[in-house]
Design a protein around this motif. Sequence first.
Motif, PDB file in Angstrom:
ATOM      1  N   ASP A  51       0.835  -1.211   0.000  1.00 25.10           N
ATOM      2  CA  ASP A  51       0.000   0.000   0.000  1.00 25.10           C
ATOM      3  C   ASP A  51       0.866   1.256   0.000  1.00 25.10           C
ATOM      4  OD1 ASP A  51      -2.324  -1.345  -0.064  1.00 25.10           O
ATOM      5  OD2 ASP A  51      -2.845  -1.061   2.060  1.00 25.10           O
ATOM      6  N   LEU A  52       1.878   1.215   0.842  1.00 21.79           N
ATOM      7  CA  LEU A  52       2.710   2.401   0.983  1.00 21.79           C
ATOM      8  C   LEU A  52       3.585   2.619  -0.260  1.00 21.79           C
ATOM      9  CD1 LEU A  52       3.323   4.696   2.820  1.00 21.79           C
ATOM     10  CD2 LEU A  52       5.031   3.294   3.999  1.00 21.79           C
ATOM     11  N   ILE A  53       4.103   1.509  -0.786  1.00 23.84           N
ATOM     12  CA  ILE A  53       4.932   1.622  -1.989  1.00 23.84           C
ATOM     13  C   ILE A  53       4.081   2.149  -3.147  1.00 23.84           C
ATOM     14  CG2 ILE A  53       6.158   0.265  -3.753  1.00 23.84           C
ATOM     15  CD1 ILE A  53       7.211  -1.423  -1.317  1.00 23.84           C
ATOM     16  N   ARG A  54       2.867   1.644  -3.236  1.00 21.10           N
ATOM     17  CA  ARG A  54       2.004   2.127  -4.309  1.00 21.10           C
ATOM     18  C   ARG A  54       1.746   3.636  -4.152  1.00 21.10           C
ATOM     19  NH1 ARG A  54      -3.307   0.448  -3.517  1.00 21.10           N
ATOM     20  NH2 ARG A  54      -2.441  -1.645  -3.549  1.00 21.10           N
ATOM     21  N   ALA A  55       1.437   4.007  -2.924  1.00 17.73           N
ATOM     22  CA  ALA A  55       1.179   5.434  -2.684  1.00 17.73           C
ATOM     23  C   ALA A  55       2.394   6.272  -3.067  1.00 17.73           C
ATOM     24  CB  ALA A  55       0.824   5.657  -1.220  1.00 17.73           C
ATOM     25  N   LYS A  75       2.811   6.360  -6.893  1.00 17.44           N
ATOM     26  CA  LYS A  75       1.777   7.242  -7.459  1.00 17.44           C
ATOM     27  C   LYS A  75       2.133   8.706  -7.230  1.00 17.44           C
ATOM     28  CE  LYS A  75      -2.679   6.554  -6.807  1.00 17.44           C
ATOM     29  NZ  LYS A  75      -3.937   6.123  -6.142  1.00 17.44           N
ATOM     30  N   THR A  76       2.587   8.999  -6.018  1.00 17.14           N
ATOM     31  CA  THR A  76       2.959  10.377  -5.695  1.00 17.14           C
ATOM     32  C   THR A  76       4.128  10.833  -6.560  1.00 17.14           C
ATOM     33  OG1 THR A  76       2.249  10.010  -3.430  1.00 17.14           O
ATOM     34  CG2 THR A  76       3.649  11.923  -3.833  1.00 17.14           C
ATOM     35  N   VAL A 117       6.253  14.423 -10.431  1.00 17.65           N
ATOM     36  CA  VAL A 117       7.166  14.699 -11.544  1.00 17.65           C
ATOM     37  C   VAL A 117       6.391  15.257 -12.745  1.00 17.65           C
ATOM     38  CG1 VAL A 117       8.734  13.627 -13.212  1.00 17.65           C
ATOM     39  CG2 VAL A 117       8.910  13.055 -10.778  1.00 17.65           C
ATOM     40  N   GLN A 118       5.259  14.656 -13.026  1.00 16.59           N
ATOM     41  CA  GLN A 118       4.473  15.147 -14.168  1.00 16.59           C
ATOM     42  C   GLN A 118       3.920  16.548 -13.897  1.00 16.59           C
ATOM     43  OE1 GLN A 118       1.648  11.985 -14.788  1.00 16.59           O
ATOM     44  NE2 GLN A 118       3.097  10.779 -16.019  1.00 16.59           N
ATOM     45  N   ALA A 141       0.136   1.518 -10.258  1.00 18.19           N
ATOM     46  CA  ALA A 141      -1.180   1.322 -10.857  1.00 18.19           C
ATOM     47  C   ALA A 141      -2.279   1.231  -9.823  1.00 18.19           C
ATOM     48  CB  ALA A 141      -1.158   0.053 -11.711  1.00 18.19           C
ATOM     49  N   ASP A 142      -3.327   1.953 -10.104  1.00 19.08           N
ATOM     50  CA  ASP A 142      -4.479   1.943  -9.219  1.00 19.08           C
ATOM     51  C   ASP A 142      -5.234   0.637  -9.298  1.00 19.08           C
ATOM     52  OD1 ASP A 142      -4.978   4.034  -7.565  1.00 19.08           O
ATOM     53  OD2 ASP A 142      -5.590   5.364  -9.204  1.00 19.08           O
ATOM     54  N   GLU A 143      -5.048  -0.044 -10.427  1.00 15.51           N
ATOM     55  CA  GLU A 143      -5.881  -1.215 -10.704  1.00 15.51           C
ATOM     56  C   GLU A 143      -5.465  -2.446  -9.894  1.00 15.51           C
ATOM     57  OE1 GLU A 143      -5.580   1.429 -14.297  1.00 15.51           O
ATOM     58  OE2 GLU A 143      -4.231   0.604 -12.778  1.00 15.51           O
ATOM     59  N   ILE A 144      -4.668  -2.223  -8.886  1.00 12.63           N
ATOM     60  CA  ILE A 144      -4.290  -3.344  -8.023  1.00 12.63           C
ATOM     61  C   ILE A 144      -5.447  -3.635  -7.072  1.00 12.63           C
ATOM     62  CG2 ILE A 144      -2.701  -4.072  -6.205  1.00 12.63           C
ATOM     63  CD1 ILE A 144      -1.279  -3.922  -8.842  1.00 12.63           C
TER      64      ILE A 144
END
Length: 831
Positions: free
Chosen positions: A672-676, A679-680, A685-686, A767-770
């Motif tokens: 969860d934390l790695i995904r967050a 994503k951040t 960067v973008q 990816a959110d789709e996890i």
Amino acid sequence: MSTKGSWQGSDSDLAGSRDRYDPSAIEKKWQDRWESEGVYKTLDHVPGKENWFALVMFPYPSGDVHIGHWYGYSGADTHARFKRMQGYNVLHPMGFDSFGLPAENAAIASNIHPGTYTETNITNMRRQFRSMGGSYDWDRELATHEPEYYRWNQYLFLKMFEAGLAYQSRGFANWCESCQTTVANEQVLDGACERCATTIMRREMDQWFFKITQYADELLQMEDIDWPNRIKVMQNNWIGRSQGVDFQFDISDYGLSETVLTTFTTRIDTVYGVTFVVLAPEHPLVDQLTQPAQREAVSEYIAQAARTSEIERTSTEREKTGVPTGAYAINPLNDERVPILVGDYVLATYGTGAVMGVPAHDERDFVFAKKYDLEIRVVVAPDGWDGSDLKEAYIAPGTQINSAEFEGLSSKEGIEKIADKIEANDLGKRRITYRMRDWQFSRQRYWGTPIPIIHCEDCGAVSVPEADLPVELPKEAEFKPTGRSPLADNPDFINTICPDCGKPARRETDTMDTFVDSSWYHLRFASPLAAEVPFEQDAAKSWLPVRQYMGGAEHAVMHLLYARFFTKALRDLKLIDFGEPYSRLFNQGLLIKDHQKISKRSNPLAPDPLVERYGADTIRCYLMFLGPWDQGGDWSDDGLSGVTRWLNRVWDLCIRDTTGLPSKGDEVAERDLIRASHKTTRRAVQDLERFKFNTTISALMELSSEMNRQWEMGSVSSSTWSEMIDRMLLLTAPLAPHIAEELWERVGHSFSIHSQSLPEWDDDLAADEIITVVVQVNGKVRDRLQVAADVSEEQAFEAAFASDKVKVYTDSTEIVRRIYVPGKLVNLVVR
Ligand SMILES: [Zn+2]
Ligand SMILES: [Zn+2]
């Protein structure tokens, strides 16, 4: 430790931490360290790195860097820092646009020499820019009032003078009675002086011009530059290219040397609807055409027009006025006699200074005809027109009527066919015309670059020899506004000898518009110390054109147009090999407070006390958090608390004692934390790339909350935790450079975070789709799997069998049943 700042403990969950975030204890320390270690020193070439010139419009040294400046400069600095961490070799210089009227006005008002005023202000502003934590290479600082700089204004002017791109001419100029100087067309706003709001008058005098009109067509080409569309549109309108026809009316009845009166129109399709002709008051034929009965009225009208500015004259708001000359012209296409009037809405400088009046199809002419009771004849009919009187001018395309052999054509065809007929009968010619005039850049003021010209009775205007540059401004001058340059009262300055013939001669006493200084300063920043040339070829090649230019949109036409013109001119003089100065442009919006623009005059918000109270990082981040940078923001002191809480949270997360964290964390929590964090990273960067600082900060705020949540659950390993901390700090560094540097050191890294690369992200991890699929063995939950949302049944079982937590129960057993609830559950029955 700080003794002030009860605000710091506002977050209750931080109350336990004794090592509080105290900006005043760290910001100065890091500014000194960055400087002593030359962190922001820029080399022209760094192996393996691409150069990135991040230029922010340099300030006028008004005395204080107010918070409105901070809004622009901290955003630009954040972007430059971001680019540096992206791996570019970044040049982000700072300097001062230090010539100009305010310094001279201060001298008049308080008897301080403009040089003293300017340099005192620069010293203060330099200190304030340091306190902001700007990543400037101060070794490249430049100030345009220094002879080391302005000698190159003179040098470049002479190159342009010798190439015919700068010239002197007598004519009408915009005159500000209060500033006692001429101002360029671009500096007249709604008929008033841009600086002091005094109504601008027209005054005939000798002036110096740059031939910007020679580049009109090229300046219209903006396809290859990545600039905001609205700036392109404004430049386009300013240049004002129109395609039209010079059409000659017959005035041979009057026995003048001129037998025709040439008008310019972009709507030759309406030529059969002409019911009058209007001349500009300055038109050379006005005097000869005016009939005795009208002479007095015409003279009075012309005198009145001379007191009215061009902008006012052409304003759509203003009532159109005019006066008959008593003379008539004959339209050679239909032999009709139409009256000739003088009207100040026609400018001598546009087209031919004479226009045909077609009230049915021109808004100004319609108003004019109504007022003077002139015929309104429709010659381009709207679709379905019933022949009734028009309520207003019809300016759209339509069908030609009342137009001789062109009857029935579309007006689009009419434009071409009528122009063909006119050309075939020698009654006129197609022509392209522009609204933009040459750039009048001479000023009758002291605090500017002396124009390096010597006037000799025999030789005319002669260039000061290059070896004699700079022509220095004399230190002593009378600063009373007299309508001529204070230099004209300085005999030591004026009297010289002609470089060509050796006879006594006089120096030019006008100085240059300060926009000359900023037309090429980007080139000087590439090699600011060059003593023999305005810029070194190598440095110019490696840095220019500017990759990213940043600044306010108020410079849409003047500075940005002049800089583009200079670049093209220098290219044609073979001094550089590119034609556009700024490849990419970003305009930040306006910072307002209490519904007013923040400026020195209206509501200054001094940054020094704010920095003392909240710290530079907090102010920077608050400004960036106010809203999208290009749209501006509304300052309120209350708004600071959100950013304050966030930076305190970042501080608190980083200084926590991690010795108690498990070496192996809970897989779900870690994922969860790695995904967050991925994503951040992606979002930050973008968004930083696109100047979306506010959403970057939101994303970082969310990440810090998520980190805190996971910490409280105690399920994250120390290694994952420290990876998250690093990621968060690296992404925070461009926005809040001091706290990021301090915490980077505290978590055990070496100086400097600003020399690090940005973290990367993995789209799969982000990816959110996890989704989470629960694995049960004999009805008991044994694991939770993070899998792609579109996982197949087969993949779900594979993942379940691969889990260590599941293996314990399946390795030595027989699987008797497998149940899969798509996207939710794997149930294994074993025996
Ligand atoms: Zn003025
Ligand atoms: Zn001479």
